[in-house]
Enzyme design. Structure first.
Site, short mmCIF file in Angstrom:
data_model
loop_
_atom_site.label_atom_id
_atom_site.label_comp_id
_atom_site.label_asym_id
_atom_site.label_seq_id
_atom_site.Cartn_x
_atom_site.Cartn_y
_atom_site.Cartn_z
N GLY A 240 37.50 -8.40 -33.84
CA GLY A 240 38.16 -8.12 -34.83
C GLY A 240 37.39 -8.46 -36.22
O GLY A 240 37.87 -7.73 -37.18
N LYS B 159 31.01 -14.33 -19.82
CA LYS B 159 32.13 -14.30 -20.81
C LYS B 159 33.18 -13.25 -20.20
O LYS B 159 33.22 -12.41 -19.74
CB LYS B 159 31.74 -13.13 -21.84
CG LYS B 159 32.92 -13.11 -23.02
CD LYS B 159 32.34 -11.94 -24.05
CE LYS B 159 33.60 -11.60 -24.77
NZ LYS B 159 33.62 -10.33 -25.68
#
Lengths: 263, 68
Positions: free
Chosen positions: A194, A106
């Site tokens: 988020g 990632k």
């Protein structure tokens, strides 16, 4: 989609990212949990098969905690957290490959230790270097269409725009951006960062996103194990909604019952 | 025996043996995987036993932590 095709798809609705296939569309992070026991149970409760983790210098103070034991038998997606430029990110990725024996990474390059939004010029540079170095790159990025198209062209296996700031739980700063990306990006799209509640995960899955990545929303919940299960259901619900296809919107009411009594 | 000064995970250490495997027996974790980088180059575990540390080498021992 015909009914038979839809049932076939629902029966085997796997997610293929690069060379790997997952039956869960929820990816979870492994940081910030109140305890190892809760982390382990929450990760299992989420049903996730792919989990993110990080690397750091080993210190004897860390010796009591072994995150790999907490994670158990899951596929690992190491991140390049804490890196500020492409060179550091590549170094982090190569260390992770040596440590975890995986070529999944990632890619996450932040702007500064205070501003965790992605540094896009360095992210694009790093993506190119990592793809050339045979990594399967899941890239954390902003919602700019041109940047995402560039990352897709470079060969990243998953494009992961942020919904809002890392760890903020704000949900989506601009859902229209995410809709535009889904319309234009063919590669695997995952919302990373988020998301605060399962309904937000469901919302982007309804839009056709392939998966979501959640950490803080689970780890910081009052009951992380229960929240992990709620996210599992939210993601499944959103995915089924996408496959089922929502009804069209109408400005006026359309009766679903007879409109005149006893006629 | 002369001691060798190295930087290990950012801290200066004085070690007696130059052999990497012996150094790691003292400083690396025993219950989990770790990776080693020396002067910015990753050293594969197969080379630990033959690797000789030099004065002022910078050794990083890396392990896993939770993250998102």
């Amino acid at each position: 989609m015909t009914k038979s095709k839809l049932s076939q798809q629902l029966a085997v609705d796997n997610l293929k990212i690069g060379s790997h296939v997952y039956s869960s569309r929820l990816i979870v992070g492994t940081g910030k949990y109140p305890s190892e026991d809760i982390a382990s149970k929450a990760i299992n409760s989420s049903g996730a098969e792919l989990v993110t983790l990080a690397i750091k210098r080993f210190s004897q103070q860390d010796a009591i905690s072994n995150i790999l034991e907490v994670i158990g038998e899951k596929k690992l997606l190491p991140n390049t957290a804490g890196t500020l430029n492409a060179k550091e990110a590549l170094r982090s990725a190569q260390l992770s490959r040596e440590l975890f024996k995986t070529n999944l990474i990632k890619l996450e390059i932040i702007t500064s230790s205070e501003n965790l939004d992605p540094n896009m010029p360095e992210t694009i540079k790093a993506a190119e270097m990592m793809v050339k170095d045979n990594f399967e790159v899941y890239v954390y990025c902003d919602r700019d269409l041109n940047n995402c198209l560039k990352l897709e062209d470079l060969g990243c296996v998953a494009i992961m725009p942020l919904g809002s700031s890392i760890g903020s739980g704000r949900g989506f700063d601009d859902l229209d951006d995410l809709i535009l990306l889904r319309n234009k990006i063919e590669q695997i799209l995952i919302v990373d960062a988020g998301i605060g509640v399962p309904s937000e995960a469901a919302r982007v899955m309804e839009l056709g996103y392939d998966a979501v990545l959640v950490n803080s929303a689970i780890a910081y919940a009052n009951e992380p194990i229960l929240m992990a299960s709620a996210f599992k259901n939210g993601v499944k619900s959103g995915r089924k909604t996408f496959l089922a296809g929502r009804m069209s919107r109408s400005k006026s009411s359309i009766a679903s019952s007879p409109t005149q009594f006893l006629k | 025996m002369s001691r060798i000064k190295i930087q290990l995970n950012g801290t200066v250490e004085q070690i007696e043996s130059a052999n990497l495997e012996i150094i790691l027996n003292t400083f690396a974790p025993k219950d989990r995987p770790f990776a080693v980088e020396i002067n910015g180059e990753i050293v594969p575990s197969a080379k630990f036993s033959d690797y000789s540390i030099q004065e002022n080498d910078k050794i990083e021992i890396i392990s896993a932590v939770g993250g998102g």
